[in-house]
Design a protein around this motif. Structure first.
Motif, PDB file in Angstrom:
ATOM      1  N   UNK A  65       0.835  -1.216   0.000  1.00 32.14           N
ATOM      2  CA  UNK A  65       0.000   0.000   0.000  1.00 32.14           C
ATOM      3  C   UNK A  65       0.861   1.254   0.000  1.00 32.14           C
ATOM      4  N   UNK A  66       1.891   1.241   0.852  1.00 33.65           N
ATOM      5  CA  UNK A  66       2.763   2.417   0.962  1.00 33.65           C
ATOM      6  C   UNK A  66       3.447   2.681  -0.370  1.00 33.65           C
ATOM      7  N   UNK A  67       3.940   1.620  -0.978  1.00 34.15           N
ATOM      8  CA  UNK A  67       4.663   1.767  -2.251  1.00 34.15           C
ATOM      9  C   UNK A  67       3.740   2.303  -3.338  1.00 34.15           C
ATOM     10  N   UNK A  68       2.553   1.746  -3.409  1.00 40.46           N
ATOM     11  CA  UNK A  68       1.629   2.156  -4.482  1.00 40.46           C
ATOM     12  C   UNK A  68       1.081   3.553  -4.210  1.00 40.46           C
ATOM     13  N   UNK A  69       0.601   3.779  -2.992  1.00 41.12           N
ATOM     14  CA  UNK A  69      -0.054   5.061  -2.705  1.00 41.12           C
ATOM     15  C   UNK A  69       0.906   6.247  -2.768  1.00 41.12           C
ATOM     16  N   UNK A  70       2.180   5.980  -2.493  1.00 40.51           N
ATOM     17  CA  UNK A  70       3.141   7.089  -2.477  1.00 40.51           C
ATOM     18  C   UNK A  70       4.048   7.119  -3.696  1.00 40.51           C
ATOM     19  N   UNK A  71       3.762   6.259  -4.645  1.00 43.24           N
ATOM     20  CA  UNK A  71       4.526   6.227  -5.908  1.00 43.24           C
ATOM     21  C   UNK A  71       6.024   6.061  -5.646  1.00 43.24           C
ATOM     22  N   UNK A  72       6.313   5.140  -4.771  1.00 41.62           N
ATOM     23  CA  UNK A  72       7.710   4.904  -4.385  1.00 41.62           C
ATOM     24  C   UNK A  72       8.491   4.313  -5.554  1.00 41.62           C
ATOM     25  N   UNK A  73       9.724   4.774  -5.723  1.00 38.68           N
ATOM     26  CA  UNK A  73      10.569   4.200  -6.777  1.00 38.68           C
ATOM     27  C   UNK A  73      11.865   3.590  -6.228  1.00 38.68           C
ATOM     28  N   UNK A  74      12.344   4.094  -5.114  1.00 35.24           N
ATOM     29  CA  UNK A  74      13.531   3.510  -4.478  1.00 35.24           C
ATOM     30  C   UNK A  74      13.167   3.096  -3.067  1.00 35.24           C
ATOM     31  N   UNK A  75      13.700   1.961  -2.644  1.00 37.70           N
ATOM     32  CA  UNK A  75      13.438   1.489  -1.286  1.00 37.70           C
ATOM     33  C   UNK A  75      14.759   1.186  -0.590  1.00 37.70           C
TER      34      UNK A  75
END
Ligand SMILES: NC(=O)C1=CN([C@@H]2O[C@H](COP(=O)(O)OP(=O)(O)OC[C@H]3O[C@@H](n4cnc5c(N)ncnc54)[C@H](O)[C@@H]3O)[C@@H](O)[C@H]2O)C=CC1
Ligand SMILES: CC(=O)[C@H](N)C(=O)O
Length: 431
Positions: free
Chosen positions: A176-186
């Motif tokens: 959810x965090x990755x999708x909702x915040x448009x994350x590209x690097x982790x």
């Protein structure tokens, strides 16, 4: 490898709640097809192979309802190409990720709109703090770095930009965090360190191994660039200890070390099998004024500064002659960003040793005495920590990092001590 391309990837298989991706919409052609673009997010899940009836994973939803994986790459394939630059204008936000000048961020953007980085907790106990808070946010803009942890960080971190609660063991929430915040690097920093890991092996196994599996799956599924720190603790008593090269026997005797070797191997496997842009540095002991030690074997080298400033004396839990590789936090953060921003073609490996200095408690005490003449050190050896330290590298060979992507440290022992004692640092402020 062709045949394997049709098998489901781990994150597409049933078994964990919320793991199944939604069914693909019907597409007119067989073979590689492109799903319609969402107006907001274009991520690699848009590229799918249509499932082949009768193949794919069994269980929930039936094989035909499940998307299949991005094609695995043969082990001999070169590293995946860097992502496409962000479309101008779309990702240009506050000079951070995706900004025109930011080459590394553009490379990382991989088709995402409005790229962002997420740090899953960070260095030392004010974790998320040190890495993302200090350099990540300075480098990419505070709103472009989201920090997370299961613990609230100190106020100066908590109020320095977005912070969210996230348990690394909750896969659905990570997604959810990755999708909702448009994350590209982790940046995946959550872990139990060597000493606390030995005190709670089941928890260390869960956080360090299951947590890593969740991160690998979410990163591969969403085509993120992933950084995972490894450690000198990934080596053991049968490794060459002085110096320790990148490639040699790795038979650590701690759950921490075992979990980090596992992380290195799994990350490299996901890179070759699924094209995951996995990057990993083996850190030495990290010394930071900004944070309290988090339960490791090298903790003494942080605690000594607090005690020296506050009390003028320190009781060390390692023998005076215990030599370990160490690094100042600024060098560590810079190495991390440099390897993350390095062009893929420059990386001959996915896991690199990085080093700065190597010293014993006695060496450190001698250097402190130059600044605090009344300083006294005594020794009360902790047998668990000592046994761990005796199995770790004394010196680290980081020549590959220096050759491939130009790693160069700034801080040797004298600069480290001067900086840690400097009145600007948090050690001085905290005392
Ligand atoms: N500090 C050092 O000297 C070195 C650190 N590293 C690596 O850097 C990383 C960070 O290390 P430190 O900051 O020193 O450790 P730390 O113990 O201070 O921080 C780890 C963080 O993980 C968080 N965490 C624990 N369980 C979690 C969960 N279920 N979900 C989300 N977060 C959770 C903790 O709350 C903590 O803030 C680790 O992966 C460690 O292996 C590697 C080599 C040296
Ligand atoms: C060197 C590390 O990985 C850590 N600081 C520990 O001592 O466990």
């Amino acid at each position: 490898w062709e045949a394997l391309a049709e098998l489901p990837a781990p994150w597409q298989c049933p078994g964990k709640a919320g793991r199944l991706a939604p069914p693909l919409p019907e597409t007119p052609r067989a073979g590689l097809t492109r799903a319609p673009r969402s107006p907001l997010i274009l991520h690699p899940a848009s590229w799918r192979r249509r499932p082949i009836p009768g193949k794919g994973c069994q269980g929930n939803g039936g094989p035909a309802s499940r998307p299949t994986l991005p094609a695995p790459r043969a082990p001999s394939d070169p590293a995946p190409p860097p992502g496409r630059p962000l479309k101008k204008g779309i990702g240009e936000r506050r000079g951070g990720f995706g900004s025109g000048e930011d080459k590394g961020a553009r490379l990382s953007a991989r088709g995402a709109v409005g790229s962002r980085a997420a740090c899953c907790s960070g260095l030392a106990s004010c974790s998320s703090a040190s890495l993302g808070g200090s350099v990540g946010r300075k480098r990419f803009g505070k709103d472009n770095v989201i920090l997370s942890d299961i613990r609230k960080p100190p106020d100066h971190i908590f109020h320095s930009g977005p912070f969210i609660y996230s348990d690394i063991l909750d896969y659905k929430n990570l997604r959810e965090i990755v999708v909702n915040n448009r994350i590209t690097w982790l940046f995946h920093y959550s872990a139990l360190l060597s000493a606390v890991g030995e005190a709670n092996v089941p928890l260390a196994r869960a956080v360090n191994i299951t947590g890593l599996h969740n991160v690998l799956d979410v990163a591969a599924e969403h085509n993120l660039r992933l950084f995972v720190p490894s450690t000198i603790g990934a080596f053991g008593p049968t490794s060459p200890r002085n110096p320790t090269p990148d490639l040699c026997i790795q038979r650590p005797r701690t759950i921490y070390g075992v979990s980090k070797v596992h992380a290195e191997l799994m990350g490299e496997y996901y890179h070759y099998r699924y094209g995951l842009d996995f990057r990993c540095l083996r850190y030495p002991g990290i010394i930071s004024a900004d944070s309290q030690p988090g339960g490791g074997t090298t903790d003494y080298a942080v605690r000594i500064f607090h005690d020296a400033i506050k009390n003028g004396k320190f009781e060390c839990n390692l023998k005076s002659s215990t030599r370990l590789p160490m690094m100042y936090i600024d060098d560590c953060l810079r190495a991390t960003l440099e390897v993350m921003e390095a062009p893929a073609e420059s990386l001959s490996m996915r896991t690199y040793n990085v080093n700065a200095m190597s010293f014993t408690p006695e060496d450190l005490a001698q250097e402190l005495l130059k600044h605090i003449p009344e300083f006294q050190i005594t020794y009360n050896v902790d047998s668990v920590r000592q046994a761990i330290a005796d199995s770790w590298p004394m010196n680290f060979d980081d020549s590959n990092a220096r050759k491939d992507w130009g790693w160069k440290h700034d801080f040797d022992l004298p600069e480290l001590v001067t900086t840690m004692l400097n009145s600007d640092t948090r050690v001085a402020q905290a005392n």
